[in-house]
Design an enzyme around this catalytic site. Structure first.
Site, PDB file in Angstrom:
ATOM      1  N   SER A  93     -32.480  -8.408  57.028  1.00  0.00           N
ATOM      2  CA  SER A  93     -33.446  -8.647  55.949  1.00  0.00           C
ATOM      3  C   SER A  93     -34.513  -7.566  55.801  1.00  0.00           C
ATOM      4  O   SER A  93     -35.329  -7.645  54.875  1.00  0.00           O
ATOM      5  CB  SER A  93     -34.127 -10.005  56.134  1.00  0.00           C
ATOM      6  OG  SER A  93     -33.296 -11.035  55.646  1.00  0.00           O
ATOM      7  N   LYS A 130     -34.989  -6.062  52.425  1.00  0.00           N
ATOM      8  CA  LYS A 130     -35.886  -6.569  51.387  1.00  0.00           C
ATOM      9  C   LYS A 130     -37.103  -5.671  51.164  1.00  0.00           C
ATOM     10  O   LYS A 130     -37.840  -5.862  50.190  1.00  0.00           O
ATOM     11  CB  LYS A 130     -36.321  -7.996  51.725  1.00  0.00           C
ATOM     12  CG  LYS A 130     -35.171  -9.005  51.688  1.00  0.00           C
ATOM     13  CD  LYS A 130     -35.667 -10.427  51.874  1.00  0.00           C
ATOM     14  CE  LYS A 130     -34.529 -11.445  51.836  1.00  0.00           C
ATOM     15  NZ  LYS A 130     -33.842 -11.595  53.124  1.00  0.00           N
ATOM     16  N   SER A 162     -38.617 -14.783  54.126  1.00  0.00           N
ATOM     17  CA  SER A 162     -37.406 -13.971  54.006  1.00  0.00           C
ATOM     18  C   SER A 162     -36.298 -14.696  53.256  1.00  0.00           C
ATOM     19  O   SER A 162     -35.111 -14.590  53.583  1.00  0.00           O
ATOM     20  CB  SER A 162     -36.903 -13.539  55.389  1.00  0.00           C
ATOM     21  OG  SER A 162     -36.011 -12.441  55.283  1.00  0.00           O
ATOM     22  N   LYS A 181     -41.833  -6.499  57.396  1.00  0.00           N
ATOM     23  CA  LYS A 181     -40.617  -7.295  57.169  1.00  0.00           C
ATOM     24  C   LYS A 181     -39.754  -7.326  58.413  1.00  0.00           C
ATOM     25  O   LYS A 181     -39.497  -6.292  59.032  1.00  0.00           O
ATOM     26  CB  LYS A 181     -39.812  -6.704  56.007  1.00  0.00           C
ATOM     27  CG  LYS A 181     -38.678  -7.606  55.540  1.00  0.00           C
ATOM     28  CD  LYS A 181     -39.230  -8.821  54.820  1.00  0.00           C
ATOM     29  CE  LYS A 181     -38.231  -9.972  54.764  1.00  0.00           C
ATOM     30  NZ  LYS A 181     -38.052 -10.662  56.057  1.00  0.00           N
TER      31      LYS A 181
END
Length: 297
Positions: free
Chosen positions: A50, A53, A110, A218
């Site tokens: 993730s 992202k 997320s 993130k």
């Protein structure tokens, strides 16, 4: 406005050492200049999970800036977006939600389903959005990056590097630091507040709680990618970006990241030389009426 000089010690290592103990790859850079403070296998192609992202967020904020999306705009969930696995907020087909709440879901929890709703709103389909992601990767001259989806769900041809992730994060923060940090520094929030079933969001990045200066960015995890994180930390006027990839546990990921950031701040500082308009020197110029001229920053 000030004139700054950067004092730096760059370190490149060929094998894991006392800074990066467990990660397969890592890097630390200074945000404004992109100067590399430390790197270990930073061009190694790995699955990002993730942390993908970070690029998704860059394109979302670009779309908001360009007027293609607005924070109060209400989007409708497609069947495709609702079908996402992994981390999610369990959007139902045709469920409607504001862009601002979908962004919270992407950044804090997320949420893959929320990411795809936003991607589809910008590009029509997730496939078209992925084309935009790869075009942006080319524009940024990323060396070893290829995206297949907007979420980071595992795909063999979906990969990047620590160095490329740091570049994307730098670009995101350079243009949208205030907006991004407001979201990424939020530890918990709620969605669907006015419904019988409010949804609690808890930040997947535990480093923002109790670590001075860490305010983003993130995390990511899949079985194939291991535990990954893109982190940013600001102390005084200096903001660093750190990336570690393919850790075996979230605890070791967090420990490696703290060590990486501590190292960066110990080896790099900005020193104010002059204020704007300050007279630095006076020089004599031959054959001019006024033979003395001030040199001003």
């Amino acid at each position: 406005m000030f004139v700054f000089i950067s004092v730096i010690l760059q370190v490149k290592v060929k094998a894991a050492d006392t800074i990066i103990k467990n990660a397969k790859s890592g890097i630390a850079i200074e945000m404004e200049t992109g100067t590399v403070l430390y790197e270990y296998e930073s061009d190694k192609k790995l699955y990002p999970a993730s942390t993908t992202k970070v690029m998704t967020l860059k394109l979302i904020f670009d779309a908001i800036k360009q007027g293609k999306l607005s924070m109060d705009q209400v989007l409708t969930t497609s069947a495709h977006a609702a079908s996402m696995g992994g981390s999610q907020i369990y959007l139902a087909p045709n469920e409607q939600m504001k862009v601002s709440d979908l962004l919270k879901a992407v950044v804090i929890a997320s949420a893959n389903d929320a990411a795809v709703v936003l991607a589809e709103a910008i590009a029509g389909t997730e496939e078209n959005f992925v084309k935009m992601m790869n075009a942006e990767a080319q524009r940024l001259k990323l060396k070893y990056t290829n995206f297949v989806n907007a979420t980071g769900l595992h795909e063999l041809r979906h990969y990047t590097t620590a160095a490329d992730l740091a570049t994307i994060a730098k670009e995101l923060l350079f243009y949208y630091e205030e907006e991004v940090i407001k979201l990424t520094s939020t530890y918990e929030d709620y969605l669907r507040k006015d419904t019988p079933k409010p949804f609690w969001l808890v930040n997947t990045n535990k480093l923002i709680k109790g670590n001075s200066g860490i305010d983003g960015l993130k995390t990511g995890f899949t079985k194939e990618a291991g535990y990954c994180i893109v982190t940013t930390c600001k102390k005084k006027d200096l903001r660093l970006i750190g990336v570690v990839m393919n850790e075996d546990k979230p605890q070791t990921r967090n420990e490696d990241m703290k060590g990486l950031l501590n190292f960066g701040f110990s080896k790099y500082q900005q020193v104010k030389l002059y204020q704007k308009g300050e007279v630095i020197d006076t020089v004599k110029v031959k054959d001019m009426v006024e033979q003395k001229i001030n040199v001003v920053s």
